[in-house]
Design a protein around this motif. Structure first.
Motif, PDB file in Angstrom:
ATOM      1  N   ASN A 105       0.860  -1.186   0.000  1.00 26.92           N
ATOM      2  CA  ASN A 105       0.000   0.000   0.000  1.00 26.92           C
ATOM      3  C   ASN A 105       0.894   1.234   0.000  1.00 26.92           C
ATOM      4  N   THR A 106       1.102   1.817  -1.218  1.00 23.18           N
ATOM      5  CA  THR A 106       1.947   3.007  -1.340  1.00 23.18           C
ATOM      6  C   THR A 106       1.078   4.249  -1.438  1.00 23.18           C
ATOM      7  N   ALA A 107       1.519   5.319  -0.810  1.00 25.74           N
ATOM      8  CA  ALA A 107       0.759   6.567  -0.824  1.00 25.74           C
ATOM      9  C   ALA A 107       0.992   7.316  -2.139  1.00 25.74           C
ATOM     10  N   PRO A 108      -0.025   8.019  -2.656  1.00 24.41           N
ATOM     11  CA  PRO A 108       0.157   8.803  -3.886  1.00 24.41           C
ATOM     12  C   PRO A 108       1.061  10.007  -3.642  1.00 24.41           C
ATOM     13  N   ILE A 109       1.742  10.428  -4.703  1.00 20.57           N
ATOM     14  CA  ILE A 109       2.606  11.599  -4.639  1.00 20.57           C
ATOM     15  C   ILE A 109       2.008  12.676  -5.542  1.00 20.57           C
ATOM     16  N   GLY A 110       1.695  13.820  -4.964  1.00 12.89           N
ATOM     17  CA  GLY A 110       1.032  14.891  -5.705  1.00 12.89           C
ATOM     18  C   GLY A 110       1.812  15.350  -6.920  1.00 12.89           C
ATOM     19  N   GLY A 111       1.076  15.849  -7.912  1.00 11.25           N
ATOM     20  CA  GLY A 111       1.707  16.307  -9.146  1.00 11.25           C
ATOM     21  C   GLY A 111       2.421  17.636  -8.990  1.00 11.25           C
ATOM     22  N   ASN A 112       3.274  17.924  -9.947  1.00 13.73           N
ATOM     23  CA  ASN A 112       3.996  19.200  -9.956  1.00 13.73           C
ATOM     24  C   ASN A 112       3.118  20.294 -10.555  1.00 13.73           C
ATOM     25  N   HIS A 113       3.531  21.524 -10.361  1.00 15.92           N
ATOM     26  CA  HIS A 113       2.769  22.673 -10.848  1.00 15.92           C
ATOM     27  C   HIS A 113       3.352  23.181 -12.165  1.00 15.92           C
TER      28      HIS A 113
END
Length: 696
Positions: free
Chosen positions: A242-250
């Motif tokens: 169960n890996t956590a999502p990593i938010g996208g760049n701007h």
């Protein structure tokens, strides 16, 4: 053989026979007796991946004002595992929820089915994710209704509510920018197949058009993956990862919300002005480019649409309206995908061609009311005779007939209908030098390349259409069997592969078969302004991480150089200035306090509208300013808009008023979009709460 040897052989035979019996017995046990046991064991060790999409990165303007961000919505979700265990597979529950939310049961049912569960012709709106994760049926539920569902779990088993991120285009300062920003949507089976060379996961939401698509790999982030182990009854037995999502760049763009809003308004006003004058004014485009580096500061397309419509949910009727010709195809980006004859704005190319052919740019030329080319008289605009004038004046007042004569003379020198093996083709080569037939290379998808109607294109066109024209009476529609079109077909059948005199003279004034996009014309005039450098346009400036690090910077790139000497460029720049001070654009810029250079264009269009009326002229104005120290190239086009000066010229003036802070005939530097005349280069700090800067 003695007794001892016989005994040894017997022992070996017995040993081999015993081994064979044991192996056969084991094989029988594994394949027959214990088969159900091992089948159950294999079925009980199956993994399923559940994708948790990452929060998408922001898209901001050059000052950090959000153009695309994420807002919180309340989703009503369905647990397919729980529903499938019910005797009716959850039909009653789905019907109750549909009624409570005011949704059609058929739509809710389809939204909760995996795409593989539906017929091939009925997959629209299916769920592309996994049945092991909550499936949203709406993302904008009323909190009171959501509370009713959560509190009455016995009535709504398998139905839940959870907050979700919804892509939102906030329209600060009234900005639309739908064609530039694009929109997002769920992955399709085609996306998952890797047909476009990108890797996606089920249940992800990805960019479909515009910047959302172009920079999707940066904006999308990395989804979290939860892998579960299920038994043969599809019940989860354990979790393996169960890996956590990593938010996208701007994404930081070169757009400015204040200027973008002004350009959209000026374009809309220009379309309205065309209609008020009796023209259809069906579509348009307007662009502002920084001539120093190719950055797009504003870009608008008309008609447009609500970029939030995709997240709100489109009906079939709404989707068809976006691509309807009756509605002038709002989904089409006119700056990148609209192809139009450039008309007299193209005479800048002809100036370069004439100079390269050896014509004296400072000589006096005749501008009669018409010029006889073969058996046809080609007329000047409004059939006016302007006498003998300088070439500079000819550009300023947009004389056509002097170009007819020059283009015809060069056509004759190149051999006419029997061209030399190596013709000079000064006009065609000048257009090639301006890269008329190439895409600009802008960092946005779906750009179309222009059409340069030179000898190579003519040969290809003839090979493709010869059979149709040689059998025109049998192939054409009845309403196209007019005497003129029949004669035209006969000529195309006989010598459609040749550049005729009429083709040559039309080419010199931007008419005929050559068409370009408004963005290409902007790139061309930016090159004239900056001294000859053809720059790649760009909308993005940089990709920035969530902690403020610059991951990728989009730098200026030169794609070529105009095929003109400095002397020719100086002459052309002076002529474009005179077009504004004492030529066709004088009225549009009367009293304007900043020196602007530009060229009007009024392109004749062949054909009829759906209602049977003849198509009206295309209105153009291409420009740059300030004249002495150019910073901006500004182009506007209104399809079926009428005259270039009174429609597009006035629209471009309004854009310059915003750029320079002009009110009436006075400049207020405090009201200028960029007070020092230079758009910002520094990458701004990004925050979802950034407010729009107000002009002082």
């Amino acid at each position: 053989m003695n007794q001892r040897v016989r005994l040894s052989l017997l022992v070996v035979q017995i040993f081999v026979l015993t081994l064979m019996v044991a192996l056969l017995g084991r094989l029988f046990y594994l394949q027959v007796a214990a088969a159900p046991k091992y089948k159950d064991a294999a079925l009980s060790i199956q993994s399923r991946d559940v994708i948790n999409p990452a929060i998408r990165g922001l898209i901001v303007d050059s000052s950090g004002v959000p153009l695309a961000l994420n807002r919180v919505g309340l989703a009503i979700t369905v647990d397919r595992i729980a529903l499938d265990k019910q005797s009716d597979k959850g039909a009653i529950v789905l019907a109750s929820v549909s009624n409570l939310l005011g949704l059609a049961y058929a739509d809710v049912y389809r939204a909760t089915r995996l795409c593989g569960e539906l017929p091939k012709n009925d997959k629209a709106g299916c769920w592309t994710g996994s049945r092991y994760q909550p499936i949203p049926i709406t993302k904008e539920a009323d909190p009171e209704i959501a509370l009713q569902i959560v509190e009455r779990t016995n009535q709504f088993p398998g139905i839940g509510a959870t907050p979700v991120a919804i892509r939102n285009y906030p329209s600060y300062a009234g900005v639309n920018a739908a064609h530039e920003l694009g929109y997002i949507g769920p992955v399709t089976e085609a996306d998952l197949s890797g047909i476009n060379g990108r890797t996606y996961y089920r249940s992800e939401t990805i960019g479909k058009t515009g910047l959302e698509y172009q920079y999707d790999s940066f904006l999308r982030g990395t989804p979290g993956i939860r892998t579960v182990i299920v038994d043969r009854k599809e019940s989860i037995t354990r979790e393996s990862q169960n890996t956590a999502p990593i938010g996208g760049n701007h994404l930081v763009t070169s757009l400015d919300v204040r200027l973008q809003a002004s350009v959209e308004s000026a374009l809309s006003d220009a379309v309205g002005r065309a209609r008020a004058s009796g023209y259809p004014g069906d579509s348009g485009a307007a662009i502002v480019m920084d001539v120093r580096n190719g950055q797009i500061l504003a870009m608008a397309s008309y008609p447009t649409y609500d970029p939030n419509a995709w997240e709100k949910g489109l009906s079939v009727k709404d989707a068809r309206a976006l691509f309807s010709e009756k509605n002038n195809v709002p989904a089409l980006s006119r700056p990148l995908q609209g192809l139009f004859a450039p008309a007299s704005t193209f005479k800048s190319v002809s100036v370069v061609a004439a100079a390269n052919a050896g014509y004296n740019l400072n000589a006096i030329y005749n501008c009669p009311s018409e010029t006889q080319i073969g058996n046809r008289a080609f007329q000047n605009f409004d059939s006016k005779a302007l006498g003998r004038i300088s070439l500079k004046k000819g550009i300023a007042v947009s004389c056509d007939t002097l170009w007819y004569q020059i283009a015809y003379d060069e056509w004759v020198r190149d051999g006419g209908l029997r061209p030399k093996s190596d013709p000079n083709d000064y006009f065609f080569k000048a257009a090639e030098g301006f890269q008329v037939n190439k895409k600009t290379g802008i960092d946005m998808p779906s750009e179309l390349s222009g059409r340069l109607a030179n000898r190579q294109w003519r040969n290809a066109w003839y090979a493709e259409n010869k059979d149709f024209y040689c059998n025109y009476k049998d192939r054409a529609a009845k309403n196209q069997l007019t005497p003129f079109l029949i004669e035209l077909a006969r000529e195309n059948c006989l010598d459609g592969d040749k550049i005729r005199a009429g083709d040559a003279v039309n080419f010199s004034i931007g008419q005929g078969d050559t068409v370009i996009t408004p963005l290409k014309l902007t790139q061309m005039y930016a090159a004239i302004a900056n001294g000859g450098k053809i720059l790649r346009p760009s909308v993005a400036k940089a990709v920035v991480s969530t902690d403020g690090r610059v991951i990728k910077k989009i730098s200026a790139k030169q794609l070529g150089t105009l095929p003109a000497t400095q002397t020719t460029l100086n002459f052309l720049q002076d002529a474009l200035r005179e077009a504004v001070t004492a030529g066709t654009a004088t009225g549009a810029f009367a009293g304007f306090p900043v020196a602007i250079s530009g060229k009007t264009g009024t392109a004749q269009v062949f054909g009829r509208n759906a209602n049977g009326t003849l198509k009206a002229d295309t209105s153009w104005f291409a420009s740059y300013g300030p004249t002495q120290n150019p910073r901006y190239a500004v182009v506007m086009m209104v399809s079926q808009g009428g005259f270039g000066a009174s429609v597009s010229g006035v629209g471009v003036r309004k854009i310059y008023e915003t750029l320079f802070g002009v009110t009436g005939s006075k400049v207020d530097p405090a009201k200028a979009i960029f007070p020092d005349g230079k758009p910002p280069i520094k990458i701004p700090k990004i925050s979802p709460s950034t407010k729009v800067k107000e002009s002082k």
